[in-house]
Design a protein around this motif. Structure first.
Motif, PDB file in Angstrom:
ATOM      1  N   LEU A  92       0.806  -1.143  -0.122  1.00 17.15           N
ATOM      2  CA  LEU A  92       0.067   0.052   0.004  1.00 17.15           C
ATOM      3  C   LEU A  92       0.873   1.252   0.069  1.00 17.15           C
ATOM      4  O   LEU A  92       1.929   1.386   0.897  1.00 17.15           O
ATOM      5  CB  LEU A  92      -0.940   0.062   1.434  1.00 17.15           C
ATOM      6  N   PHE A 105      -4.788   6.064   1.962  1.00 21.43           N
ATOM      7  CA  PHE A 105      -4.027   5.095   1.672  1.00 21.43           C
ATOM      8  C   PHE A 105      -4.633   4.745   0.143  1.00 21.43           C
ATOM      9  O   PHE A 105      -5.778   4.980  -0.249  1.00 21.43           O
ATOM     10  CB  PHE A 105      -4.442   3.911   2.254  1.00 21.43           C
ATOM     11  N   GLY A 106      -3.712   4.265  -0.812  1.00 26.25           N
ATOM     12  CA  GLY A 106      -4.391   3.436  -2.099  1.00 26.25           C
ATOM     13  C   GLY A 106      -5.092   2.268  -1.622  1.00 26.25           C
ATOM     14  O   GLY A 106      -5.099   1.849  -0.531  1.00 26.25           O
ATOM     15  N   GLN A 107      -5.721   1.762  -2.763  1.00 21.09           N
ATOM     16  CA  GLN A 107      -6.143   0.418  -2.415  1.00 21.09           C
ATOM     17  C   GLN A 107      -5.399  -0.520  -2.508  1.00 21.09           C
ATOM     18  O   GLN A 107      -6.056  -1.751  -1.959  1.00 21.09           O
ATOM     19  CB  GLN A 107      -7.353   0.281  -3.479  1.00 21.09           C
ATOM     20  N   GLY A 108      -4.114  -0.644  -2.770  1.00 25.50           N
ATOM     21  CA  GLY A 108      -3.466  -1.796  -2.570  1.00 25.50           C
ATOM     22  C   GLY A 108      -3.069  -2.417  -3.811  1.00 25.50           C
ATOM     23  O   GLY A 108      -3.803  -2.501  -4.585  1.00 25.50           O
TER      24      GLY A 108
ATOM     25  N   TYR B  36      -9.070   2.736  11.498  1.00 26.70           N
ATOM     26  CA  TYR B  36      -9.101   2.975   9.995  1.00 26.70           C
ATOM     27  C   TYR B  36     -10.057   1.606   9.644  1.00 26.70           C
ATOM     28  O   TYR B  36      -9.864   0.678  10.530  1.00 26.70           O
ATOM     29  CB  TYR B  36      -7.860   2.675   9.194  1.00 26.70           C
ATOM     30  N   GLN B  38     -10.986  -1.211   6.439  1.00 22.18           N
ATOM     31  CA  GLN B  38     -10.545  -1.755   5.355  1.00 22.18           C
ATOM     32  C   GLN B  38     -11.597  -2.666   4.613  1.00 22.18           C
ATOM     33  O   GLN B  38     -11.766  -3.608   5.069  1.00 22.18           O
ATOM     34  CB  GLN B  38      -9.108  -2.275   5.206  1.00 22.18           C
ATOM     35  N   LYS B  42     -10.354  -2.805  -1.060  1.00 28.39           N
ATOM     36  CA  LYS B  42     -10.354  -1.496  -0.926  1.00 28.39           C
ATOM     37  C   LYS B  42      -9.072  -0.979  -0.187  1.00 28.39           C
ATOM     38  O   LYS B  42      -8.744  -1.625   0.677  1.00 28.39           O
ATOM     39  CB  LYS B  42     -11.542  -0.861  -0.355  1.00 28.39           C
ATOM     40  N   GLY B  43      -8.673   0.191  -0.316  1.00 29.19           N
ATOM     41  CA  GLY B  43      -7.911   0.923   0.572  1.00 29.19           C
ATOM     42  C   GLY B  43      -8.144   0.954   1.944  1.00 29.19           C
ATOM     43  O   GLY B  43      -9.753   1.069   2.105  1.00 29.19           O
ATOM     44  N   LEU B  44      -7.346   1.505   3.074  1.00 29.40           N
ATOM     45  CA  LEU B  44      -8.037   2.146   4.033  1.00 29.40           C
ATOM     46  C   LEU B  44      -8.415   3.443   4.395  1.00 29.40           C
ATOM     47  O   LEU B  44      -7.945   4.326   3.598  1.00 29.40           O
ATOM     48  CB  LEU B  44      -6.481   2.042   5.100  1.00 29.40           C
ATOM     49  N   GLU B  88     -12.522  -4.991   7.808  1.00 27.43           N
ATOM     50  CA  GLU B  88     -11.424  -5.285   8.771  1.00 27.43           C
ATOM     51  C   GLU B  88     -11.273  -3.953   9.324  1.00 27.43           C
ATOM     52  O   GLU B  88     -11.152  -2.696   8.607  1.00 27.43           O
ATOM     53  CB  GLU B  88     -10.279  -5.722   8.091  1.00 27.43           C
TER      54      GLU B  88
END
Lengths: 114, 114
Positions: A92, A105-108, B36, B38, B42-44, B88
């Motif tokens: 990420l 954060f990006g989506q990973g 956060y 998640q 998807k990103g956080l 999460e």
């Protein structure tokens, strides 16, 4: 807020190869952060990327394995080199807001090494 | 040094019932604390943050958390769970105010049963 685009969103790679992950932010930021999230575990900071200088790596991470580029204030790449199955993780990209009290954060990138 | 412990790796609740996700922290200084979320693939996303203002913090989607210094806790609650809350959740601690060096908890996976 900041919008972060990461590419690719997922990939399956052969061991011994390398993968470069791209992170694009919709605004200029001083620092960009790269995290790893191994299966069933929390996020671990790999390195901090500043524009115009070498990235700062956390304990246990080295530049030869995870080279980072930061050519400008909106873009960064992380390369996972000479991959092994242990590198299978979500990677990420993250930036912080101007007050440094919120992270985005990006989506990973979900990486599987076979 | 700082650390964060999420006491439950999995929590399962019925739709419409209260949610409690537990987080304890350790910090040498006055910490900032974050939750956060998640969602799959998807990103956080930041739910809420405590940065030394009011100890009861309200976040998005009806979530709130209370900073209890005497108990070193920052538990996340919601009065009534919705199916869309299944995700999460990560508790995050940062020493020294703002988003300096951060430590992520291992995460709590929330399941909502219809």
């Amino acid at each position: 807020s900041a919008v972060i685009s990461q590419k690719p969103s997922r990939d399956i790679c052969q061991r011994g190869t390398s993968l470069t992950i791209q992170c694009q932010v919709d605004s200029q930021v001083t620092m960009m952060f790269w995290y790893r999230q191994q299966p069933g575990q929390s996020l671990t900071l790999i390195a901090t990327a500043n524009q115009g200088s070498e990235a700062t790596y956390e304990s246990g991470f080295v530049i030869d394995k995870f080279p980072i580029s930061r050519p400008n204030l909106t873009f960064s790449t992380l390369t996972v080199s000479n991959m092994s199955p242990e590198d299978s993780s979500i990677y990420l990209c993250s930036v912080r807001d101007r007050t440094n009290t919120e992270a985005f954060f990006g989506q990973g990138t979900r990486l599987t090494v076979v | 040094a700082q650390s964060v412990t999420q006491l439950d790796s999995h929590v399962s609740v019925s739709e419409g019932t209260p949610v409690l996700l537990r987080c304890n922290y350790s910090s040498s200084y006055s910490p900032s604390l974050f939750w956060y979320v998640q969602h799959p693939n998807k990103g956080l996303q930041l739910l809420l943050k405590y940065t030394s203002a009011a100890t009861l913090v309200k976040g998005i989607n009806g979530f709130e958390a209370e900073f209890k210094k005497s108990e070193t806790s920052f538990h996340l609650t919601k009065p009534s769970a919705h199916m869309s809350d299944a995700a999460e959740y990560f508790c995050v601690v940062s020493e020294g105010g703002g988003y300096q060096k951060v430590t992520f908890g291992i995460g709590t996976k929330l399941q909502v049963i219809p």
